[in-house]
Design a protein around this motif. Structure first.
Motif, PDB file in Angstrom:
ATOM      1  N   LEU A  76      57.218  28.430  24.708  1.00  0.00           N
ATOM      2  CA  LEU A  76      58.555  27.863  24.547  1.00  0.00           C
ATOM      3  C   LEU A  76      59.106  28.154  23.158  1.00  0.00           C
ATOM      4  O   LEU A  76      60.310  28.127  22.939  1.00  0.00           O
ATOM      5  N   HIS A  77      58.205  28.393  22.204  1.00  0.00           N
ATOM      6  CA  HIS A  77      58.608  28.529  20.794  1.00  0.00           C
ATOM      7  C   HIS A  77      57.546  29.379  20.105  1.00  0.00           C
ATOM      8  O   HIS A  77      56.352  29.131  20.256  1.00  0.00           O
ATOM      9  N   VAL A 143      66.198  24.217  18.169  1.00  0.00           N
ATOM     10  CA  VAL A 143      65.460  22.963  18.040  1.00  0.00           C
ATOM     11  C   VAL A 143      64.239  23.243  17.146  1.00  0.00           C
ATOM     12  O   VAL A 143      63.275  22.501  17.145  1.00  0.00           O
ATOM     13  N   HIS A 144      64.311  24.264  16.483  1.00  0.00           N
ATOM     14  CA  HIS A 144      63.674  24.697  15.252  1.00  0.00           C
ATOM     15  C   HIS A 144      64.103  26.123  14.946  1.00  0.00           C
ATOM     16  O   HIS A 144      64.875  26.341  14.052  1.00  0.00           O
ATOM     17  N   TRP A 145      63.627  27.080  15.713  1.00  0.00           N
ATOM     18  CA  TRP A 145      64.014  28.475  15.498  1.00  0.00           C
ATOM     19  C   TRP A 145      65.054  28.868  16.562  1.00  0.00           C
ATOM     20  O   TRP A 145      65.269  28.121  17.526  1.00  0.00           O
ATOM     21  N   THR A 148      64.087  29.015  20.696  1.00  0.00           N
ATOM     22  CA  THR A 148      63.423  27.916  21.404  1.00  0.00           C
ATOM     23  C   THR A 148      64.033  27.636  22.785  1.00  0.00           C
ATOM     24  O   THR A 148      65.237  27.712  22.977  1.00  0.00           O
ATOM     25  N   MET A 149      63.158  27.286  23.715  1.00  0.00           N
ATOM     26  CA  MET A 149      63.622  26.871  25.041  1.00  0.00           C
ATOM     27  C   MET A 149      62.739  25.718  25.522  1.00  0.00           C
ATOM     28  O   MET A 149      61.698  25.428  24.924  1.00  0.00           O
ATOM     29  N   VAL A 150      63.189  25.049  26.573  1.00  0.00           N
ATOM     30  CA  VAL A 150      62.405  23.978  27.178  1.00  0.00           C
ATOM     31  C   VAL A 150      62.151  24.356  28.627  1.00  0.00           C
ATOM     32  O   VAL A 150      62.780  25.266  29.166  1.00  0.00           O
ATOM     33  N   ALA A 151      61.213  23.648  29.263  1.00  0.00           N
ATOM     34  CA  ALA A 151      60.906  23.915  30.674  1.00  0.00           C
ATOM     35  C   ALA A 151      60.950  22.597  31.443  1.00  0.00           C
ATOM     36  O   ALA A 151      60.421  21.579  30.973  1.00  0.00           O
TER      37      ALA A 151
END
Ligand code: FEO
Length: 394
Positions: A76-77, A143-145, A148-151
């Motif tokens: 994710l990151h 959401v920092h770099w 970034t992604m979420v799942a």
């Protein structure tokens, strides 16, 4: 430590780093941290979401000892506290593919030298079926770099949020138990890495709003089984107005600036303005960052050193400029012995802050009664500005 069951076929893996006290050689970690990975076993495929910091790779690999196959390692990151063990996982599972965004792929190639043929890039909104479990990837930049992604695990309504909503807390708890403690740690984390990107974070929050979220499983800290608590907190930090609060970072060498700081703090309290002071050479900069999330006014206190501000005050100005808080007013107080350009130098260091500068107060040597009158006037001006904007107490 063994994997910990969240629900059937979804487990927490990872490492609790009780003793770490500094992140990125910059950010204090008074309560340690954790690196959370998650194992999801579908009917057909198995996925590992993120890994752990390189120093804790052995812990993750021990947890994976009885896991026969991993088809996908989801990154994710790309920062190494989550990606650092991917090479070891890929070595153990030679058929595994790294699922990540296009931007993260480039970073992982650069940072970890992962070969190109091990990647499968997913677009924003793309899904990955594991058999009875479907992961949807949602890009949430900064959401920092930027990568970034979420799942979102559709069937179980779990949001794997990476650094988003994270908190640096080492704990044996799997879920958030003490919301007050987590609130402060999550706010510290938000302030340190997301505060400068508020407008993008606001878009990310809006993007997540339609999702029915039962659990938020971040990459640091405990899992939220009451997600409303942290979602509402983020709404306030990102979108809320600044509060009736003055943050006063200061440094003093021979007590003149300290006398002025004490006088101003008392004058503000007498006018019902919230205030928090930080003695810079010994202050926890994470706490200062937390205060900057809400502060309507910053007053920097500095003596004059080598014709300019004390380096500690310059550091605070640099930090505030980098974090770009919602702050609306700024002033400078301090002392000098024979001259200098502290105000001009500090003012030139904060181009990112869209603030109204209130009349600075500089005293020659120990502050005299005229200087203290000017401090009273500064307190009056701050109180009036806060009242004009109808700012709420913190
Ligand atoms: Fe927890 Fe930005 O890494």
């Amino acid at each position: 430590m063994n994997p910990r069951k969240i629900i059937d076929k979804v487990h927490w893996l990872g490492a609790v780093d009780w003793d770490r006290r500094l992140f990125d050689a910059l950010v204090p970690l008074p309560d340690g941290t954790s690196y959370n990975a998650y194992l999801i076993e579908g009917d057909d495929k198995t996925a590992l979401i993120d890994t752990v910091d390189p120093a804790k790779t052995h812990i993750l690999m021990a947890q994976l000892e009885k896991v026969e196959k991993i088809d996908y390692v989801i990154s994710l990151h790309a920062e190494q506290d989550h990606s650092g063990s991917i090479p070891a996982v890929l070595e153990k599972y030679p058929a595994a593919q790294v699922i990540t965004s296009q931007k993260a792929k480039g970073m992982l190639e650069d940072l970890l030298r992962i070969p190109e043929d091990r990647f499968q890039v997913v677009a924003d909104g793309e899904t990955l079926g594991l058999g009875g479990k479907t992961l949807e990837f949602i890009y949430t930049p900064w959401v920092h770099w930027p990568e970034t992604m979420v799942a979102y695990l559709r069937e179980d309504k779990i949001l794997f949020s990476c650094d988003f909503f994270g908190s640096h807390i080492a704990s044996s708890d799997l879920y958030v138990k003490d919301q007050g403690r987590v609130y402060e740690a999550a706010k510290r984390y938000f302030a340190e890495i997301m505060l400068p990107f508020r407008s993008i974070i606001a878009k990310n929050l809006k993007k997540l709003a339609p999702y029915d979220i039962k659990l938020i499983a971040p990459s640091h800290g405990q899992i939220y089984d009451q997600p409303k608590f942290i979602l509402e907190a983020y709404d306030d930090w990102v979108l809320g107005e600044p509060k009736n609060l003055v943050v006063l970072p200061y440094v003093s060498m021979h007590n003149s600036t300290k006398l002025m700081v004490d006088y101003l703090v008392n004058a503000l309290m007498d006018r019902n303005v919230g205030v928090v002071q930080y003695e810079l050479p010994v202050a926890d900069i994470g706490k200062l960052a937390i205060s900057l999330v809400d502060a309507a006014t910053i007053v920097l206190g500095t003596p004059t050193v080598l014709a300019g501000p004390h380096p500690a005050a310059a550091y605070a100005a640099f930090l505030a400029n980098a974090l770009r808080p919602k702050t609306k007013f700024l002033s400078i107080i301090g002392s000098y012995s024979w001259g200098g350009k502290s105000v001009e130098i500090l003012a030139s260091m904060i181009p990112n802050l869209k603030v109204e500068v209130l009349e600075p107060v500089l005293a020659k040597g120990l502050p005299n009664s005229d200087d203290l009158q000017r401090i009273e006037a500064l307190a009056d001006a701050i109180a009036a500005k806060h009242k004009e904007l109808d700012l709420k107490d913190q």
